[in-house]
Design a protein around this motif. Structure first.
Motif, PDB file in Angstrom:
ATOM      1  N   LYS A 159       0.801  -1.227   0.000  1.00 35.79           N
ATOM      2  CA  LYS A 159       0.000   0.000   0.000  1.00 35.79           C
ATOM      3  C   LYS A 159       0.831   1.274   0.000  1.00 35.79           C
ATOM      4  CE  LYS A 159      -3.975  -2.058   2.389  1.00 35.79           C
ATOM      5  NZ  LYS A 159      -4.829  -2.009   3.607  1.00 35.79           N
ATOM      6  N   ASP A 160       2.059   1.209   0.525  1.00 30.51           N
ATOM      7  CA  ASP A 160       2.846   2.433   0.718  1.00 30.51           C
ATOM      8  C   ASP A 160       3.839   2.717  -0.401  1.00 30.51           C
ATOM      9  OD1 ASP A 160       1.537   2.888   3.092  1.00 30.51           O
ATOM     10  OD2 ASP A 160       3.065   1.944   4.339  1.00 30.51           O
ATOM     11  N   PHE A 161       3.920   1.822  -1.393  1.00 32.76           N
ATOM     12  CA  PHE A 161       4.920   1.983  -2.447  1.00 32.76           C
ATOM     13  C   PHE A 161       4.333   1.682  -3.826  1.00 32.76           C
ATOM     14  CE2 PHE A 161       7.086   0.673   1.425  1.00 32.76           C
ATOM     15  CZ  PHE A 161       8.053   1.649   1.553  1.00 32.76           C
ATOM     16  N   GLU A 162       4.955   2.291  -4.833  1.00 31.09           N
ATOM     17  CA  GLU A 162       4.680   1.954  -6.224  1.00 31.09           C
ATOM     18  C   GLU A 162       5.860   1.134  -6.742  1.00 31.09           C
ATOM     19  OE1 GLU A 162       1.964   2.555  -7.762  1.00 31.09           O
ATOM     20  OE2 GLU A 162       1.046   4.141  -6.529  1.00 31.09           O
ATOM     21  N   PRO A 163       5.630  -0.108  -7.172  1.00 32.58           N
ATOM     22  CA  PRO A 163       6.734  -0.886  -7.734  1.00 32.58           C
ATOM     23  C   PRO A 163       7.211  -0.281  -9.048  1.00 32.58           C
ATOM     24  CG  PRO A 163       4.648  -2.023  -8.060  1.00 32.58           C
ATOM     25  CD  PRO A 163       4.347  -0.831  -7.202  1.00 32.58           C
ATOM     26  N   ILE A 164       8.523  -0.299  -9.244  1.00 32.18           N
ATOM     27  CA  ILE A 164       9.104   0.217 -10.487  1.00 32.18           C
ATOM     28  C   ILE A 164       9.686  -0.922 -11.315  1.00 32.18           C
ATOM     29  CG2 ILE A 164      10.871   1.715 -11.498  1.00 32.18           C
ATOM     30  CD1 ILE A 164      10.655   3.466  -8.982  1.00 32.18           C
ATOM     31  N   SER A 165      10.669  -1.610 -10.745  1.00 33.67           N
ATOM     32  CA  SER A 165      11.327  -2.684 -11.494  1.00 33.67           C
ATOM     33  C   SER A 165      12.161  -3.536 -10.558  1.00 33.67           C
ATOM     34  CB  SER A 165      12.242  -2.096 -12.572  1.00 33.67           C
ATOM     35  OG  SER A 165      13.008  -3.115 -13.210  1.00 33.67           O
ATOM     36  N   LEU A 166      12.258  -4.809 -10.856  1.00 32.20           N
ATOM     37  CA  LEU A 166      13.309  -5.618 -10.259  1.00 32.20           C
ATOM     38  C   LEU A 166      14.656  -5.019 -10.669  1.00 32.20           C
ATOM     39  CD1 LEU A 166      12.294  -9.377 -10.675  1.00 32.20           C
ATOM     40  CD2 LEU A 166      13.043  -8.291  -8.555  1.00 32.20           C
ATOM     41  N   GLY A 167      15.627  -5.149  -9.806  1.00 30.69           N
ATOM     42  CA  GLY A 167      16.946  -4.634 -10.133  1.00 30.69           C
ATOM     43  C   GLY A 167      17.987  -5.728 -10.288  1.00 30.69           C
ATOM     44  N   ALA A 168      17.883  -6.774  -9.453  1.00 29.87           N
ATOM     45  CA  ALA A 168      18.890  -7.834  -9.504  1.00 29.87           C
ATOM     46  C   ALA A 168      18.453  -9.010  -8.657  1.00 29.87           C
ATOM     47  CB  ALA A 168      20.232  -7.310  -8.998  1.00 29.87           C
ATOM     48  N   LYS A 169      19.064 -10.130  -8.947  1.00 35.04           N
ATOM     49  CA  LYS A 169      18.999 -11.286  -8.067  1.00 35.04           C
ATOM     50  C   LYS A 169      20.428 -11.569  -7.624  1.00 35.04           C
ATOM     51  CE  LYS A 169      14.656 -13.157  -9.652  1.00 35.04           C
ATOM     52  NZ  LYS A 169      13.895 -14.339 -10.108  1.00 35.04           N
ATOM     53  N   ASN A 170      20.567 -11.824  -6.355  1.00 32.76           N
ATOM     54  CA  ASN A 170      21.900 -11.935  -5.774  1.00 32.76           C
ATOM     55  C   ASN A 170      21.968 -13.213  -4.949  1.00 32.76           C
ATOM     56  OD1 ASN A 170      24.515 -11.145  -5.008  1.00 32.76           O
ATOM     57  ND2 ASN A 170      23.749 -10.222  -3.127  1.00 32.76           N
ATOM     58  N   ILE A 171      22.748 -14.160  -5.411  1.00 30.08           N
ATOM     59  CA  ILE A 171      22.839 -15.441  -4.708  1.00 30.08           C
ATOM     60  C   ILE A 171      23.639 -15.270  -3.422  1.00 30.08           C
ATOM     61  CG2 ILE A 171      23.722 -17.805  -4.835  1.00 30.08           C
ATOM     62  CD1 ILE A 171      23.166 -17.743  -7.813  1.00 30.08           C
ATOM     63  N   SER A 172      23.044 -15.719  -2.316  1.00 31.25           N
ATOM     64  CA  SER A 172      23.749 -15.692  -1.032  1.00 31.25           C
ATOM     65  C   SER A 172      24.527 -16.986  -0.849  1.00 31.25           C
ATOM     66  CB  SER A 172      22.751 -15.523   0.122  1.00 31.25           C
ATOM     67  OG  SER A 172      22.159 -14.248   0.089  1.00 31.25           O
ATOM     68  N   ILE A 173      25.556 -16.904  -0.025  1.00 35.44           N
ATOM     69  CA  ILE A 173      26.389 -18.079   0.234  1.00 35.44           C
ATOM     70  C   ILE A 173      26.595 -18.256   1.735  1.00 35.44           C
ATOM     71  CG2 ILE A 173      27.607 -18.017  -1.977  1.00 35.44           C
ATOM     72  CD1 ILE A 173      29.931 -16.619  -0.541  1.00 35.44           C
ATOM     73  N   LEU A 174      26.870 -19.486   2.117  1.00 33.90           N
ATOM     74  CA  LEU A 174      27.303 -19.816   3.476  1.00 33.90           C
ATOM     75  C   LEU A 174      28.816 -19.870   3.425  1.00 33.90           C
ATOM     76  CD1 LEU A 174      26.506 -20.824   6.381  1.00 33.90           C
ATOM     77  CD2 LEU A 174      26.745 -23.139   5.448  1.00 33.90           C
ATOM     78  N   GLU A 175      29.471 -19.088   4.276  1.00 33.33           N
ATOM     79  CA  GLU A 175      30.920 -18.956   4.164  1.00 33.33           C
ATOM     80  C   GLU A 175      31.597 -18.937   5.526  1.00 33.33           C
ATOM     81  OE1 GLU A 175      31.504 -15.286   2.083  1.00 33.33           O
ATOM     82  OE2 GLU A 175      30.328 -14.133   3.522  1.00 33.33           O
ATOM     83  N   VAL A 176      32.880 -19.282   5.520  1.00 34.07           N
ATOM     84  CA  VAL A 176      33.722 -19.239   6.715  1.00 34.07           C
ATOM     85  C   VAL A 176      35.047 -18.578   6.334  1.00 34.07           C
ATOM     86  CG1 VAL A 176      32.715 -21.318   7.750  1.00 34.07           C
ATOM     87  CG2 VAL A 176      34.676 -21.539   6.210  1.00 34.07           C
ATOM     88  N   ARG A 177      35.831 -18.251   7.345  1.00 30.90           N
ATOM     89  CA  ARG A 177      37.190 -17.776   7.054  1.00 30.90           C
ATOM     90  C   ARG A 177      38.021 -18.939   6.524  1.00 30.90           C
ATOM     91  NH1 ARG A 177      36.116 -15.940  11.870  1.00 30.90           N
ATOM     92  NH2 ARG A 177      37.508 -17.439  12.876  1.00 30.90           N
ATOM     93  N   ALA A 178      39.064 -18.602   5.800  1.00 30.23           N
ATOM     94  CA  ALA A 178      39.894 -19.640   5.188  1.00 30.23           C
ATOM     95  C   ALA A 178      40.585 -20.519   6.229  1.00 30.23           C
ATOM     96  CB  ALA A 178      40.936 -18.996   4.275  1.00 30.23           C
ATOM     97  N   ASP A 179      40.799 -19.984   7.450  1.00 28.41           N
ATOM     98  CA  ASP A 179      41.479 -20.770   8.480  1.00 28.41           C
ATOM     99  C   ASP A 179      40.510 -21.625   9.306  1.00 28.41           C
ATOM    100  OD1 ASP A 179      40.204 -18.795   9.886  1.00 28.41           O
ATOM    101  OD2 ASP A 179      41.982 -18.021  10.909  1.00 28.41           O
TER     102      ASP A 179
END
Length: 328
Positions: free
Chosen positions: A117-137
């Motif tokens: 109700k509070d916004f007008e959609p304009i456009s998708l901008g991107a899809k961004n894949i998330s990852i599960l990560e740790v430090r290299a050590d």
């Protein structure tokens, strides 16, 4: 002679015509002053990066400054409310995430804005894949090793996450794998990456765009992606649901979309949407986004609205099927 009721109706029609004409004129001259894009995260994350690329192209093409305003806090709520309360004239826009438009309404009580109700959609901008990560050590060479570490030290390790999406993914991962760990909330990707780098958290969930330089420098190790979509930078990285042996986890991709305050004219919304689609067709822009790990995706306003509704239905079912998750 025109009756009183007819005169009132005629007056309302004339006012409506005048307002529509004024909006057409506004759209024709748009923009004639600086535009502000509110990014509800600190500088440095994928939403900020994408917004700055679009702002730079807009400035060059339209001849008006396009300013990025970083307003982090409360899982994007602070920035979202600021835009919702702005004048609907096309000069204040929101770079929203799935957290803003889908997950916050599902897991937060007393949310001070309504995404539909509070916004007008304009456009998708991107899809961004998330990852599960740790430090290299880290001793966790893969997801199963991480699960073993978590089970050996219940409640003693912690996960860093900078969005509602990441925190919800962490809660689902914890529940479905029978592990126990603390979830440390941050204001965005930049803070999440910094906490993992300095050892403030033991593992993290974040969009690949923020971590890509550290992955390339072998300071971080990616264990899994939270999506089944191909990831060009790491084609062999397994989906988390598969690597953890919990298919119920499903796809937890993130996305970015652009919005204006409710009441913004369709002419202005259409002009912005068309511009985004046009610059995405530029190979140079597409290359910059791809190198940053961002998958450029545009849409029409109607397509974005339908996507939000379908994602709300999907995530509502996930939350119902896996217990009640309330994130404050």
């Amino acid at each position: 002679m025109i009756a009183g009721g007819a005169r009132s109706t005629l007056a309302l029609m004339l006012i409506a015509i005048a307002l529509a004409r004024a909006q057409e004129l506004d759209a024709k001259d748009y923009p004639d002053r600086p535009i502000h894009i509110v990014v509800p995260f600190p500088p440095g994350g994928p939403t900020d990066l994408l917004s700055r690329i679009i702002a730079k192209e807009m400035t060059a093409s339209w001849g008006q400054p396009v300013v990025i305003e970083n307003r982090p806090g409360a899982d994007t709520t602070i920035g979202a409310v600021a835009v919702a309360k702005s004048d609907p004239d096309g000069y204040t826009l929101l770079a929203a995430m799935d957290s803003t438009m889908v997950l916050n309404p599902l897991v937060k009580s007393n949310l001070p804005y309504d995404p539909l109700k509070d916004f007008e959609p304009i456009s998708l901008g991107a899809k961004n894949i998330s990852i599960l990560e740790v430090r290299a050590d880290s001793r966790a060479q893969n997801v199963q090793a991480l699960i073993e570490m978590l089970k050996a030290a219940p409640g003693r390790l912690n996960l860093g996450a900078g969005t509602t999406n990441g925190r919800l993914a962490g809660l689902l991962f914890e529940k479905l794998t029978g592990t126990s760990f603390a979830i440390i909330p941050f204001k965005g990707s930049a803070e999440t990456v910094q906490a993992l780098l300095t050892g403030s958290v033991d593992f993290g969930i974040d969009g690949i765009a923020s971590s890509l330089p550290l992955l390339k420098d072998e300071k971080f190790r990616a264990l899994a992606k939270l999506s089944e979509r191909p990831l060009g930078q790491m084609p062999d990285l397994p989906p988390l649901a598969e690597a953890a042996g919990v298919p119920q986890l499903g796809d937890i991709s993130t996305w970015i979309g652009f919005y204006a305050p409710a009441g913004t004219s369709s002419e202005i919304v259409g002009k912005i949407q068309h511009f985004i689609a046009t610059i995405y067709a530029d190979p140079a822009v597409a290359k910059r986004l791809d190198e940053a790990g961002i998958i450029a995706v545009s849409s029409t306003p109607a397509e974005l609205d339908a996507y939000v509704r379908s994602e709300t239905e999907r995530w509502g079912k996930v939350i119902r099927d896996n217990g009640s998750f309330t994130i404050e």
